[in-house]
Design a protein around this motif. Structure first.
Motif, PDB file in Angstrom:
ATOM      1  N   VAL A 116       0.841  -1.193   0.000  1.00 39.56           N
ATOM      2  CA  VAL A 116       0.000   0.000   0.000  1.00 39.56           C
ATOM      3  C   VAL A 116       0.877   1.244   0.000  1.00 39.56           C
ATOM      4  CG1 VAL A 116      -1.872   1.212   1.187  1.00 39.56           C
ATOM      5  CG2 VAL A 116      -1.669  -1.278   1.418  1.00 39.56           C
ATOM      6  N   THR A 117       0.531   2.217  -0.856  1.00 42.84           N
ATOM      7  CA  THR A 117       1.239   3.498  -0.840  1.00 42.84           C
ATOM      8  C   THR A 117       0.538   4.468   0.102  1.00 42.84           C
ATOM      9  OG1 THR A 117      -0.060   4.310  -2.723  1.00 42.84           O
ATOM     10  CG2 THR A 117       2.070   3.295  -3.201  1.00 42.84           C
ATOM     11  N   ASP A 118       1.320   5.390   0.664  1.00 47.01           N
ATOM     12  CA  ASP A 118       0.767   6.493   1.448  1.00 47.01           C
ATOM     13  C   ASP A 118       0.797   7.735   0.551  1.00 47.01           C
ATOM     14  OD1 ASP A 118       0.388   8.715   3.243  1.00 47.01           O
ATOM     15  OD2 ASP A 118       0.817   7.345   4.888  1.00 47.01           O
ATOM     16  N   ALA A 119      -0.384   8.290   0.257  1.00 44.66           N
ATOM     17  CA  ALA A 119      -0.488   9.410  -0.674  1.00 44.66           C
ATOM     18  C   ALA A 119       0.020  10.720  -0.090  1.00 44.66           C
ATOM     19  CB  ALA A 119      -1.937   9.575  -1.136  1.00 44.66           C
ATOM     20  N   SER A 120       0.212  10.789   1.211  1.00 45.13           N
ATOM     21  CA  SER A 120       0.704  12.019   1.841  1.00 45.13           C
ATOM     22  C   SER A 120       2.142  11.895   2.312  1.00 45.13           C
ATOM     23  CB  SER A 120      -0.183  12.414   3.025  1.00 45.13           C
ATOM     24  OG  SER A 120      -1.468  12.778   2.593  1.00 45.13           O
ATOM     25  N   LEU A 121       2.487  10.732   2.859  1.00 49.02           N
ATOM     26  CA  LEU A 121       3.842  10.516   3.370  1.00 49.02           C
ATOM     27  C   LEU A 121       4.617   9.602   2.436  1.00 49.02           C
ATOM     28  CD1 LEU A 121       3.022   9.999   7.145  1.00 49.02           C
ATOM     29  CD2 LEU A 121       3.751  12.094   5.999  1.00 49.02           C
ATOM     30  N   GLY A 122       5.914   9.636   2.507  1.00 51.36           N
ATOM     31  CA  GLY A 122       6.760   8.834   1.634  1.00 51.36           C
ATOM     32  C   GLY A 122       6.926   7.428   2.165  1.00 51.36           C
ATOM     33  N   ALA A 123       5.993   6.546   1.820  1.00 48.30           N
ATOM     34  CA  ALA A 123       6.073   5.199   2.376  1.00 48.30           C
ATOM     35  C   ALA A 123       5.314   4.203   1.510  1.00 48.30           C
ATOM     36  CB  ALA A 123       5.509   5.166   3.793  1.00 48.30           C
ATOM     37  N   VAL A 124       5.802   2.968   1.518  1.00 42.64           N
ATOM     38  CA  VAL A 124       5.060   1.806   1.035  1.00 42.64           C
ATOM     39  C   VAL A 124       4.989   0.823   2.198  1.00 42.64           C
ATOM     40  CG1 VAL A 124       4.991  -0.140  -0.562  1.00 42.64           C
ATOM     41  CG2 VAL A 124       5.779   2.101  -1.359  1.00 42.64           C
ATOM     42  N   TRP A 125       3.768   0.399   2.527  1.00 48.12           N
ATOM     43  CA  TRP A 125       3.549  -0.537   3.627  1.00 48.12           C
ATOM     44  C   TRP A 125       3.300  -1.932   3.081  1.00 48.12           C
ATOM     45  CZ3 TRP A 125       3.403   0.656   8.927  1.00 48.12           C
ATOM     46  CH2 TRP A 125       3.576   2.003   9.224  1.00 48.12           C
ATOM     47  N   ARG A 126       3.698  -2.950   3.873  1.00 43.10           N
ATOM     48  CA  ARG A 126       3.448  -4.338   3.502  1.00 43.10           C
ATOM     49  C   ARG A 126       2.607  -5.003   4.579  1.00 43.10           C
ATOM     50  NH1 ARG A 126       8.290  -8.556   2.507  1.00 43.10           N
ATOM     51  NH2 ARG A 126       8.677  -8.125   4.709  1.00 43.10           N
ATOM     52  N   PHE A 127       1.621  -5.799   4.121  1.00 41.66           N
ATOM     53  CA  PHE A 127       0.796  -6.553   5.053  1.00 41.66           C
ATOM     54  C   PHE A 127       0.787  -8.017   4.637  1.00 41.66           C
ATOM     55  CE2 PHE A 127      -3.145  -8.526   6.365  1.00 41.66           C
ATOM     56  CZ  PHE A 127      -3.152  -8.239   7.721  1.00 41.66           C
ATOM     57  N   PRO A 128       1.313  -8.937   5.471  1.00 43.93           N
ATOM     58  CA  PRO A 128       1.267 -10.369   5.155  1.00 43.93           C
ATOM     59  C   PRO A 128      -0.186 -10.868   5.193  1.00 43.93           C
ATOM     60  CG  PRO A 128       2.892  -9.893   6.867  1.00 43.93           C
ATOM     61  CD  PRO A 128       2.052  -8.674   6.723  1.00 43.93           C
TER      62      PRO A 128
END
Length: 378
Positions: A116-128
Motif C-alpha cells: 500500500v502506498t501512502d499518498a501524503s507521506l513517503g512510504a510503502v507498507w506491507r501486510f502479510p
C-alpha cells in the motif's frame, strides 16, 4: 432510481459484479448485472480476528477499491480495509490504521503480501495476507521527503505515493509527483525508472513526468501511464527501460489526431482492451478518448470541453452523451467498458462492439446527487 455522489474507483469481482468506491457518500456500492442492473450498499461492520464487532463502517474520502484473491480492499483516509464479501453483514478488518498510514493511496498484492502506498507521506507498507499481524513499513521513512532517493527499504526516500501496479515477476511499481519507481519485493530495492522530478541523483534520467495518474499494464512488458499534469499518455517498456510519449502534445487542449499531434487536458483513468486499444478518461475535456495501437486518437464518448448531465437512454450513441469530469475506468474483458462519470454521479456502460459506442447509465441519476439503492435508473 439509484444515486451516487462522485463515484471514483471501479473493480470487478470473480462473479462479475462491479464494486464502486462512492466517495461522496462514503460507502462501498455493488452493481449486480441482470435484465436490469441493481445497486446495493451491502452492510459493513468492523471485525477483529474474524469476529463481528457490530460497529458500522464509514469510509472517509475513499480512493480505491480492489478485488484481490477473493477479498475486497478499500483505501480511505482512515486506513486500509480488507472486506469479506461472502458474509452478511460483510466483515471489514482494518489492516493499517490511520495512526500509521496517513492517507492510503493505492494497493496491490504480490506473492503472499499486500502493498500500500501512502499518498501524503513517503512510504510503502506491507501486510502479510496469511497472518493477523499489523502492516509494517517496507520502503521509505514514512515522512515526506523533498527529494526522491533510490535505496533499499527504509533508506529510500519517497514522496507522494499514488497508484501501484504489479508485473507478476516480483516487482511492484508506484507513481509519485514526477516519477515512477520500481520496488523489488525480494530485496526491497527502490529504483526510479521513469521521470526526473526532484531526484537527487544522476542527471541522465528519462524525460520528466508531471503528475502520473493512471496506469494500464499490457500483461507482458509495457506500462501505459496517464501523465495528468503533462497532458500526455506515456509508455514505459520494462525490458529496455525506455519511456516515450505515445499521445498528446503536452498542451492543455483537445485535438483528435495521431500520436503527439493529439491533445489532452488532465487525463485520469486508463484501460486497455484485448485488442491493444487504450481508453482514457480525459478529465478536464469531459470526454472519453480512444488510442489505437497505431497511435490514432479519437473522441468516442462526450463533447470536448463541454460538460453536461449524462442522460443517455439505453444504447445512446457515444457522440450524443455529455460527461462531467470522467474518472475511473474498468474493462470487463468482453467488449464492454465501464466509466465512473464522477461529476454526474453515474456509472456508464459503453459497448466497444462497434464504432457507435452505445452508452447506457448502469446506475446513478445525473440530475440528483446523493445515496439511494435501487435497480439501475429505475
Amino acid at each position: 432510481m439509484a444515486r451516487f455522489d462522485h463515484p471514483m474507483g471501479l473493480d470487478f469481482d470473480a462473479s462479475g459484479d462491479l464494486w464502486v468506491a462512492d466517495q461522496g457518500n462514503e460507502k462501498l456500492r455493488k452493481i449486480t448485472f441482470g435484465p436490469q442492473p441493481s445497486v446495493s450498499s451491502p452492510a459493513l461492520v468492523s471485525s477483529i480476528g474474524g469476529l463481528d464487532m457490530g460497529t458500522p463502517i464509514v469510509f472517509s474520502f475513499m480512493r480505491s477499491v480492489r478485488y484481490l484473491a477473493g477479498r475486497l480492499y478499500v483505501t480511505a483516509s482512515g486506513g486500509v480495509y480488507r472486506i469479506d464479501p461472502t458474509t452478511t453483514p460483510m466483515l471489514a478488518t482494518v489492516l493499517i490504521p490511520l495512526d500509521k498510514l496517513q492517507d492510503a493511496g493505492d494497493l496491490t498484492i504480490s506473492g503472499d503480501s499486500l502493498y500500500v502506498t501512502d499518498a501524503s507521506l513517503g512510504a510503502v507498507w506491507r501486510f502479510p495476507l496469511a497472518t493477523p499481524l499489523p502492516g509494517s513499513l517496507f520502503a521509505g521513512e514514512n515522512t515526506f521527503s523533498a527529494v526522491s532517493l533510490d535505496g533499499v527499504g527504509t533508506s529510500a526516500r519517497l514522496q507522494h505515493g499514488r497508484w501501484l501496479a504489479n508485473d507478476g515477476a516480483g516487482n511492484v511499481y508506484f507513481s509519485e509527483d514526477h516519477t515512477v519507481r520500481r520496488l523489488a519485493i525480494g530485496s526491497a530495492q527502490v529504483t526510479t525508472i521513469a521521470g526526473r522530478g526532484r531526484h537527487a541523483g544522476t542527471t541522465s534520467m528519462p524525460p520528466r513526468l508531471d503528475g502520473p495518474f493512471g496506469v494500464a499494464f499490457d500483461g507482458s512488458d509495457s506500462f501505459y501511464i496517464t501523465d495528468a499534469g503533462g497532458n500526455t499518455i506515456r509508455k514505459w517498456v520494462r525490458s529496455t527501460n525506455t519511456l516515450s510519449t505515445i499521445a498528446g502534445s503536452g498542451s492543455y487542449d483537445h485535438k483528435d489526431d495521431v500520436g503527439t499531434n493529439a491533445a489532452f487536458w488532465a487525463p485520469h483513468g486508463i484501460a486497455r482492451d484485448s485488442s491493444g486499444n487504450l481508453y482514457v478518461a480525459d478529465f478536464s475535456n469531459h470526454c472519453l478518448r480512444k488510442i489505437t495501437s497505431g497511435g490514432v486518437v479519437t473522441t468516442i464518448v462526450g463533447h470536448a470541453k463541454v460538460q453536461g448531465d449524462a442522460q443517455p437512454t439505453n444504447d445512446t450513441n457515444g457522440a450524443d452523451i455529455y460527461l462531467r469530469y470522467p474518472d475511473g475506468l474498468a474493462y470487463d474483458g468482453d467488449q464492454t467498458l465501464f466509466l465512473a462519470d464522477s461529476g454526474n454521479g453515474v456509472v456508464l456502460r459503453i459497448s466497444l462492439a462497434d464504432t457507435t459506442y452505445k452508452t447506457s447509465i448502469v446506475a446513478g441519476d445525473p440530475t440528483v446527487r446523493g445515496h439511494k439503492n435501487g435497480v439501475g435508473q429505475a
